[in-house]
Design a protein around this motif. Structure first.
Motif, short mmCIF file in Angstrom:
data_model
loop_
_atom_site.label_atom_id
_atom_site.label_comp_id
_atom_site.label_asym_id
_atom_site.label_seq_id
_atom_site.Cartn_x
_atom_site.Cartn_y
_atom_site.Cartn_z
N ILE A 87 0.84 -1.20 -0.13
CA ILE A 87 0.22 -0.04 -0.11
C ILE A 87 0.91 1.18 -0.11
CG2 ILE A 87 -1.46 1.30 1.45
CD1 ILE A 87 -2.78 -1.25 2.36
N ILE A 88 1.77 1.28 0.83
CA ILE A 88 2.69 2.54 0.93
C ILE A 88 3.59 2.63 -0.56
CG2 ILE A 88 4.72 3.37 2.23
CD1 ILE A 88 3.74 2.02 4.64
N TRP A 89 4.00 1.75 -0.85
CA TRP A 89 4.85 1.60 -2.04
C TRP A 89 3.97 1.97 -3.27
CZ3 TRP A 89 5.66 -2.46 -6.03
CH2 TRP A 89 6.72 -2.48 -6.85
N ALA A 90 2.93 1.50 -3.44
CA ALA A 90 1.91 1.71 -4.64
C ALA A 90 1.54 3.39 -4.44
CB ALA A 90 0.76 0.99 -4.54
N LEU A 91 1.12 3.84 -3.17
CA LEU A 91 0.40 5.15 -3.07
C LEU A 91 1.79 6.34 -3.20
CD1 LEU A 91 -1.67 4.88 0.03
CD2 LEU A 91 -2.52 5.36 -2.29
N THR A 92 2.77 5.75 -2.62
CA THR A 92 3.92 6.89 -2.90
C THR A 92 4.19 7.01 -4.23
OG1 THR A 92 4.75 6.47 -0.49
CG2 THR A 92 6.35 7.34 -1.95
N MET A 93 4.61 6.05 -5.01
CA MET A 93 5.19 5.92 -6.20
C MET A 93 4.32 6.44 -7.31
SD MET A 93 8.21 5.44 -5.34
CE MET A 93 8.86 5.99 -6.89
N VAL A 94 3.08 5.88 -7.34
CA VAL A 94 2.05 6.36 -8.47
C VAL A 94 1.48 7.74 -8.28
CG1 VAL A 94 -0.13 5.59 -9.68
CG2 VAL A 94 1.37 3.82 -8.74
N LEU A 95 1.47 8.02 -7.00
CA LEU A 95 0.85 9.35 -6.57
C LEU A 95 1.66 10.63 -6.76
CD1 LEU A 95 -1.84 8.82 -3.72
CD2 LEU A 95 -2.28 8.71 -6.11
N SER A 96 3.05 10.17 -6.61
CA SER A 96 4.17 11.01 -7.11
C SER A 96 4.09 11.34 -8.46
CB SER A 96 5.40 10.48 -6.53
OG SER A 96 5.58 10.32 -5.28
N GLY A 97 4.07 10.41 -9.39
CA GLY A 97 4.03 10.51 -10.80
C GLY A 97 2.75 11.33 -11.27
N TYR A 98 1.55 10.96 -10.67
CA TYR A 98 0.20 11.38 -10.96
C TYR A 98 0.40 13.00 -10.68
CZ TYR A 98 -4.73 12.08 -11.19
OH TYR A 98 -6.01 12.53 -11.45
N PHE A 99 0.42 13.20 -9.46
CA PHE A 99 0.38 14.89 -9.10
C PHE A 99 1.31 15.66 -9.92
CE2 PHE A 99 -1.67 12.97 -5.45
CZ PHE A 99 -3.26 13.35 -5.80
N LEU A 100 2.61 15.00 -9.92
CA LEU A 100 3.56 15.75 -10.77
C LEU A 100 3.13 16.09 -12.15
CD1 LEU A 100 6.46 16.95 -10.57
CD2 LEU A 100 7.46 14.79 -11.71
N GLY A 101 2.35 15.13 -12.83
CA GLY A 101 1.96 15.54 -14.14
C GLY A 101 0.74 16.17 -14.04
N ILE A 102 -0.10 16.46 -13.11
CA ILE A 102 -1.29 17.15 -13.00
C ILE A 102 -0.82 18.74 -12.96
CG2 ILE A 102 -3.12 17.92 -11.37
CD1 ILE A 102 -4.10 15.54 -13.31
N TYR A 103 0.31 18.78 -12.02
CA TYR A 103 0.53 20.30 -11.67
C TYR A 103 1.75 20.92 -12.23
CZ TYR A 103 -2.78 19.42 -7.88
OH TYR A 103 -4.07 19.23 -7.13
#
Length: 211
Positions: free
Chosen positions: A159-175
């Motif tokens: 859970i920690i790994w998936a949330l950290t890595m996927v959301l890091s890329g996602y929010f970087l792509g969004i903002y």
């Protein structure tokens, strides 16, 4: 012919190529293979999840980001279960297995040393370390870590790994506009950062052995 093989292997470990050509199915298989199959140590992990988040933000992956995260968690948990049961069935004899293209005894030894240092928490911490991510659940099975404890740490780590890595890329792509244009450099940076702890541990172990 050798050039064609080299290009194939290059594409095989390229996170962007894996997702663009194989889609979400290949993404999840790679996550499973890296954490559950003995041959998975050379596959991208952190960079693949980061890229998945970024490509989800840009619409190349037509899934909601929470679905991508959930898929990664399930694949990672399943992979560690396979690794654990493999280690438990094979036992310490695996340490004496001969070196091959898909197996490096020193990788298993590094994971064992990491496990001995951090205990069952290595299942969580190892998620963020190449090689250790592949072999930590196998070592847990070899040493006979209590199954209930393994399940808890396995799920928490995924859970920690998936949330950290996927959301890091996602929010970087969004903002951050045009982040995808620099994806190759970002991936190289991720590979370097995640490799440093492994290289440091290898260097310290080598110095100790020489001493």
């Amino acid at each position: 012919m050798s050039g064609d093989i080299g290009e194939f292997l290059k594409e095989l470990v390229n996170p962007e190529s894996i997702i663009r050509y194989g889609g979400i199915g290949l993404l999840l298989f790679v996550v499973f293979a890296e954490t559950g199959l003995l041959v998975g140590f050379f596959l991208p992990g952190d960079s693949l999840l980061f890229t998945a988040g970024l490509l989800t933000a840009t619409g190349i992956i037509p899934w909601p980001v929470f679905a991508v995260v959930l898929g990664v968690i399930i694949a990672a948990v399943a992979g560690d279960f396979v690794g654990y049961h493999f280690g438990k069935s094979v036992g310490p004899a695996l340490y004496h297995r001969k070196k091959s293209f898909f197996f490096r005894p020193n990788h298993l030894t590094a994971a064992r040393d990491f496990y001995q240092k951090h205990g069952s928490k290595a299942i969580v911490l190892g998620r963020f370390l190449p090689v250790v991510r592949t072999f930590a659940p196998i070592v847990a099975g070899i040493v006979g870590l209590e199954y209930r404890r393994f399940v808890i740490y396995n799920v928490i780590g995924a859970i920690i790994w998936a949330l950290t890595m996927v959301l890091s890329g996602y929010f970087l792509g969004i903002y951050v506009p045009k982040t995808a244009e620099f994806l190759e450099y970002i991936i190289i940076g991720l590979v370097v950062v995640t490799t440093i702890p492994i290289a440091r541990a290898w260097y310290q172990a080598r110095r100790k052995k020489i001493a």
